[in-house]
Design an enzyme around this catalytic site. Structure first.
Site, PDB file in Angstrom:
ATOM      1  N   ASP A   1      -6.917   2.725  -5.699  1.00  0.00           N
ATOM      2  CA  ASP A   1      -6.199   2.504  -4.444  1.00  0.00           C
ATOM      3  C   ASP A   1      -7.152   2.603  -3.264  1.00  0.00           C
ATOM      4  O   ASP A   1      -7.168   1.742  -2.376  1.00  0.00           O
ATOM      5  CB  ASP A   1      -5.053   3.512  -4.307  1.00  0.00           C
ATOM      6  CG  ASP A   1      -4.245   3.296  -3.045  1.00  0.00           C
ATOM      7  OD1 ASP A   1      -3.887   2.137  -2.753  1.00  0.00           O
ATOM      8  OD2 ASP A   1      -3.972   4.285  -2.347  1.00  0.00           O
TER       9      ASP A   1
ATOM     10  N   ASP B   1       0.839  -1.198   0.000  1.00  0.00           N
ATOM     11  CA  ASP B   1       0.000   0.000   0.000  1.00  0.00           C
ATOM     12  C   ASP B   1       0.881   1.259   0.000  1.00  0.00           C
ATOM     13  O   ASP B   1       0.481   2.293  -0.529  1.00  0.00           O
ATOM     14  CB  ASP B   1      -0.928  -0.006   1.217  1.00  0.00           C
ATOM     15  CG  ASP B   1      -2.048   1.001   1.093  1.00  0.00           C
ATOM     16  OD1 ASP B   1      -2.538   1.204  -0.036  1.00  0.00           O
ATOM     17  OD2 ASP B   1      -2.424   1.587   2.109  1.00  0.00           O
TER      18      ASP B   1
ATOM     19  N   ASP C   1      -8.354  -0.511  -0.947  1.00  0.00           N
ATOM     20  CA  ASP C   1      -8.077  -0.443   0.494  1.00  0.00           C
ATOM     21  C   ASP C   1      -9.305  -0.840   1.298  1.00  0.00           C
ATOM     22  O   ASP C   1      -9.208  -1.568   2.288  1.00  0.00           O
ATOM     23  CB  ASP C   1      -7.650   0.970   0.908  1.00  0.00           C
ATOM     24  CG  ASP C   1      -6.236   1.318   0.499  1.00  0.00           C
ATOM     25  OD1 ASP C   1      -5.493   0.427   0.038  1.00  0.00           O
ATOM     26  OD2 ASP C   1      -5.871   2.505   0.642  1.00  0.00           O
TER      27      ASP C   1
ATOM     28  N   ASP D   1       2.707   1.347  -3.867  1.00  0.00           N
ATOM     29  CA  ASP D   1       1.956   1.823  -5.033  1.00  0.00           C
ATOM     30  C   ASP D   1       1.987   3.342  -5.163  1.00  0.00           C
ATOM     31  O   ASP D   1       2.220   3.879  -6.241  1.00  0.00           O
ATOM     32  CB  ASP D   1       0.528   1.271  -5.054  1.00  0.00           C
ATOM     33  CG  ASP D   1      -0.323   1.683  -3.851  1.00  0.00           C
ATOM     34  OD1 ASP D   1       0.136   2.457  -2.992  1.00  0.00           O
ATOM     35  OD2 ASP D   1      -1.478   1.213  -3.784  1.00  0.00           O
TER      36      ASP D   1
END
Length: 190
Positions: A88, A67, A92, A70
Site C-alpha cells: 500500500d 486508497d 501510494d 483497501d
C-alpha cells in the site's frame, strides 16, 4: 489533518469496508485498483485534452477512494499484514509520482515546481517512515499529508488551476516536512 478526522468517520468507513469486503476480493486487489485509477489520472493529465484537468481530478479522487477501501477491507476481514501495508505504501508513492509526471508532461506546471512537489512529497513520506523505524509515530503530524496533497491537486486542478495546486502542494509539503523533523527531534531522547 484528514487522518485526524478518521475517528469521526469510522462508522461510515467500516460500512464501506464491509461492502467491498463482501466481494471476496483482497485488500491488495483494491490497492492495485487504486493504483490503476492513479495511472489513468496521470495519463489523462499527460494527454492534456480539453477538460483533462476535470477528468484527471475525478480519476484522482476515485484513486483516493480506493486508497481508503483497501485499508478498510483489510481491517474488516482481519487480514491486515506487513506485506499489505508495505505494498500500500509503495503503491501510494508510485501513484503520487505518476500524477506529478502526468502534470509535468501535460504542461500544466513548470518543471522545477513539479520537481519540488515530488521531492518534498517523498521527503514527507520518508520522514514518517524513518521516524517510525525509530519508534516515533507521525501519522496526523503536519498540514500536508498525502491525502491533503492529492485533494489539493484534484479539487483545485478541476477548476483549471493545476499550476497553483502544485505551488500549494510545494508549500504544504515543505511545512509538513519541517513539522515532522521538529516532532521527531523532540520525541527522540538520546
Amino acid at each position: 489533518m484528514l487522518n485526524n478526522l478518521r475517528e469521526g468517520l469510522k462508522p461510515a468507513l467500516q460500512n464501506i469496508g464491509k461492502v467491498f469486503a463482501s466481494t471476496g476480493l483482497s485488500a491488495n486487489f483494491w490497492t492495485a485498483v487504486g493504483l490503476c485509477f492513479a495511472f489513468a489520472s496521470a495519463i489523462v493529465y499527460a494527454i492534456h485534452l480539453e477538460y483533462s484537468f476535470v477528468l484527471g481530478g475525478i480519476l484522482l479522487l476515485v484513486s483516493g477512494f480506493f486508497d481508503i477501501v483497501d485499508g478498510q477491507v483489510a481491517r474488516i476481514t482481519g487480514k491486515t499484514s506487513k506485506k499489505g501495508a508495505f505494498l500500500d505504501s509503495v503503491f501510494d508513492k508510485i501513484a503520487e509520482v505518476a500524477i506529478f509526471l502526468g502534470i509535468l508532461i501535460g504542461g500544466y506546471s513548470q518543471g522545477y515546481l513539479v520537481l519540488l512537489a515530488i521531492g518534498l512529497s517523498l521527503l514527507v513520506s520518508y520522514t514518517r517512515a524513518r521516524a517510525e523505524s525509530l519508534g516515533v509515530q507521525l501519522q496526523g503530524i503536519g498540514i500536508g499529508e498525502r491525502a491533503e496533497r492529492l485533494l489539493v491537486i484534484a479539487i483545485i486542478g478541476m477548476i483549471n488551476f493545476l499550476n497553483y495546486a502544485v505551488v500549494i502542494v510545494v508549500i504544504i509539503a515543505a511545512i509538513t516536512f519541517v513539522q515532522r523533523i521538529m516532532a521527531t527531534a523532540r520525541a527522540i531522547k538520546d
